[in-house]
Design an enzyme around this catalytic site. Structure first.
Site, mmCIF file in Angstrom:
data_model
loop_
_atom_site.group_PDB
_atom_site.id
_atom_site.type_symbol
_atom_site.label_atom_id
_atom_site.label_comp_id
_atom_site.label_asym_id
_atom_site.label_seq_id
_atom_site.Cartn_x
_atom_site.Cartn_y
_atom_site.Cartn_z
ATOM 1 N N ARG A 228 41.026 3.669 -58.754
ATOM 2 C CA ARG A 228 40.483 2.314 -58.733
ATOM 3 C C ARG A 228 39.107 2.349 -58.072
ATOM 4 O O ARG A 228 38.899 3.079 -57.082
ATOM 5 C CB ARG A 228 41.378 1.359 -57.916
ATOM 6 C CG ARG A 228 42.605 0.854 -58.652
ATOM 7 C CD ARG A 228 42.253 -0.054 -59.827
ATOM 8 N NE ARG A 228 43.426 -0.569 -60.514
ATOM 9 C CZ ARG A 228 44.022 0.025 -61.551
ATOM 10 N NH1 ARG A 228 43.544 1.162 -62.031
ATOM 11 N NH2 ARG A 228 45.071 -0.529 -62.131
ATOM 12 N N GLU A 257 34.521 -4.551 -63.041
ATOM 13 C CA GLU A 257 34.751 -4.171 -64.441
ATOM 14 C C GLU A 257 34.781 -5.420 -65.307
ATOM 15 O O GLU A 257 35.390 -6.413 -64.882
ATOM 16 C CB GLU A 257 36.071 -3.404 -64.559
ATOM 17 C CG GLU A 257 36.039 -2.069 -63.840
ATOM 18 C CD GLU A 257 37.338 -1.258 -63.983
ATOM 19 O OE1 GLU A 257 38.178 -1.608 -64.824
ATOM 20 O OE2 GLU A 257 37.491 -0.291 -63.234
ATOM 21 N N HIS A 276 37.152 2.768 -68.048
ATOM 22 C CA HIS A 276 38.582 2.635 -67.700
ATOM 23 C C HIS A 276 39.474 3.021 -68.895
ATOM 24 O O HIS A 276 40.252 2.204 -69.408
ATOM 25 C CB HIS A 276 38.874 1.200 -67.229
ATOM 26 C CG HIS A 276 40.059 1.113 -66.311
ATOM 27 N ND1 HIS A 276 40.145 0.220 -65.277
ATOM 28 C CD2 HIS A 276 41.221 1.811 -66.277
ATOM 29 C CE1 HIS A 276 41.300 0.351 -64.643
ATOM 30 N NE2 HIS A 276 41.974 1.332 -65.238
ATOM 31 N N ILE A 277 39.337 4.288 -69.294
ATOM 32 C CA ILE A 277 40.040 4.745 -70.509
ATOM 33 C C ILE A 277 41.124 5.779 -70.228
ATOM 34 O O ILE A 277 41.690 6.340 -71.161
ATOM 35 C CB ILE A 277 39.061 5.387 -71.518
ATOM 36 C CG1 ILE A 277 38.215 6.472 -70.826
ATOM 37 C CG2 ILE A 277 38.200 4.344 -72.200
ATOM 38 C CD1 ILE A 277 37.718 7.543 -71.736
HETATM 39 C C1 DGY Z 1 46.762 1.672 -64.690
HETATM 40 O O1 DGY Z 1 47.803 2.007 -65.231
HETATM 41 O O2 DGY Z 1 46.738 1.025 -63.660
HETATM 42 C C2 DGY Z 1 45.502 2.067 -65.371
HETATM 43 O O3 DGY Z 1 44.402 1.939 -64.547
HETATM 44 C C3 DGY Z 1 45.292 1.290 -66.653
HETATM 45 O O4 DGY Z 1 45.516 -0.035 -66.476
#
Ligand code: DGY
Length: 313
Positions: A228, A257, A276-277
């Site tokens: 994060r 984001e 965020h992939i």
């Molecule tokens: C999560 O699973 O928290 C990833 O960051 C995608 O949302």
């Protein structure tokens, strides 16, 4: 009356089939805008969300709500206490995505080492000679430090096992294994050539990596964050990258984001930025949809969910 499941974003067919088979009505919304979610989800008994903020105000706009399902593992965007107070389960999909996030983390580690993005871009810019002044680095023989040795951190170590690297990890709850030495937090920053962040977003981890940690790191070390954005002090990372305190960073997550194009990270050459992939693959999206909708069906059938992050009386 038929119960409604609200999907602010559409999900793979595998998940919708589970909901429909259970006799639930699927309502697909038009995205993550809070006001739209409040009106489109007003009748919902369940909601399946991404990383958007889901607070008490939105919960109160959905008076029938019994379960908030996170299509993913992190639930820092959900006000879990508010949900608990309202008797709403919060569930997530921790088993579905570890392998995928680990694959992306290792891909980004390799990409930043070999300078793949800048070299590929140079071809499009008709600059074949870019490579001359920008050689990559091998990871063989290097030390990879994993911060947070839970499901995803362990998968990263497993995926790296064929790369001839030394893997060390910091996690107050983990034990050393034959392949991974558990060390203290400072040792990770001081000795790793690659620091990989796989910590949960908690009040204790928020802004826990900043100038002090970047100064501890070697000048030729890289930081890779797939967890994060809130775990780093982003402005201090920008300074460290500009001053050469560290060699580079691969970031999939950001304090804000979508990442605004005006963010100073965007102007740096020694970063690899992705939107965020880490778990955004066809296979993992299907698995997450299956796990999340199965828990929705459990809750709406009066059963206990498998992956609750809160306890209800
Ligand atoms: C999560 O699973 O928290 C990833 O960051 C995608 O949302």
């Amino acid at each position: 009356m038929t119960k409604q499941v609200f999907l602010p974003d559409d999900i793979p067919a595998e998940g919708k089939k589970i909901l429909e088979k259970a006799g639930l009505q699927v309502v697909v919304g038009t995205g993550r805008d809070p006001e739209k979610m409040k009106s489109e989800g007003a009748q919902a008994s369940a909601v399946l969300i991404g990383t958007q903020k889901f607070d008490a105000e939105i919960m109160d706009a959905m008076p029938n709500l019994k379960v908030i399902a996170r299509n993913g593992v992190g639930y820092d965007s959900v006000d879990v206490d508010a949900a608990t107070q309202r008797g709403i389960y919060v569930v997530n999909t921790p088993k579905a995505l570890s392998g995928s996030v680990a694959e992306t983390a290792v891909s980004e580690l390799l990409a930043i080492s070999k300078n793949l993005y800048q070299n590929a871009k140079a071809i499009h810019d008709d600059n074949w000679q870019y490579r001359k002044a920008h050689p990559g680095r091998d990871i063989e023989g290097k030390t990879v430090g994993i911060l947070g040795f839970g499901r995803i951190g362990q998968q990263v170590a497993k995926k790296l096992s064929g790369f001839d690297v030394k893997v060390i990890a910091f996690d107050p709850f983990a034990k050393s294994t034959p392949d991974v030495e558990i060390v203290d937090r400072e040792t990770i920053f001081k000795t790793a050539d690659y620091v990989m962040v796989h910590l949960p977003a908690l009040p204790e981890t928020q802004h826990s990596i900043g100038a002090e940690e970047f100064k501890l790191m070697k000048n030729d070390a890289f930081l890779i964050n797939m967890a994060r954005g809130s775990i780093l002090v982003e402005s201090e990372l920008v300074t460290a990258l500009k001053n050469g305190d560290i060699a580079g960073a691969a970031l999939d997550v950001f304090e804000e984001e979508p990442l605004p194009v005006t963010n100073p990270l965007v102007d740096l050459d020694n970063v690899l930025l992705t939107p965020h992939i880490a778990s955004n693959t066809i296979e993992t999206k299907a698995r997450m949809a299956i796990d999340a909708t199965s828990d929705i069906v459990r809750v709406l059938s009066g059963e206990k969910p498998e992956s609750a992050v809160n306890q209800l009386k």
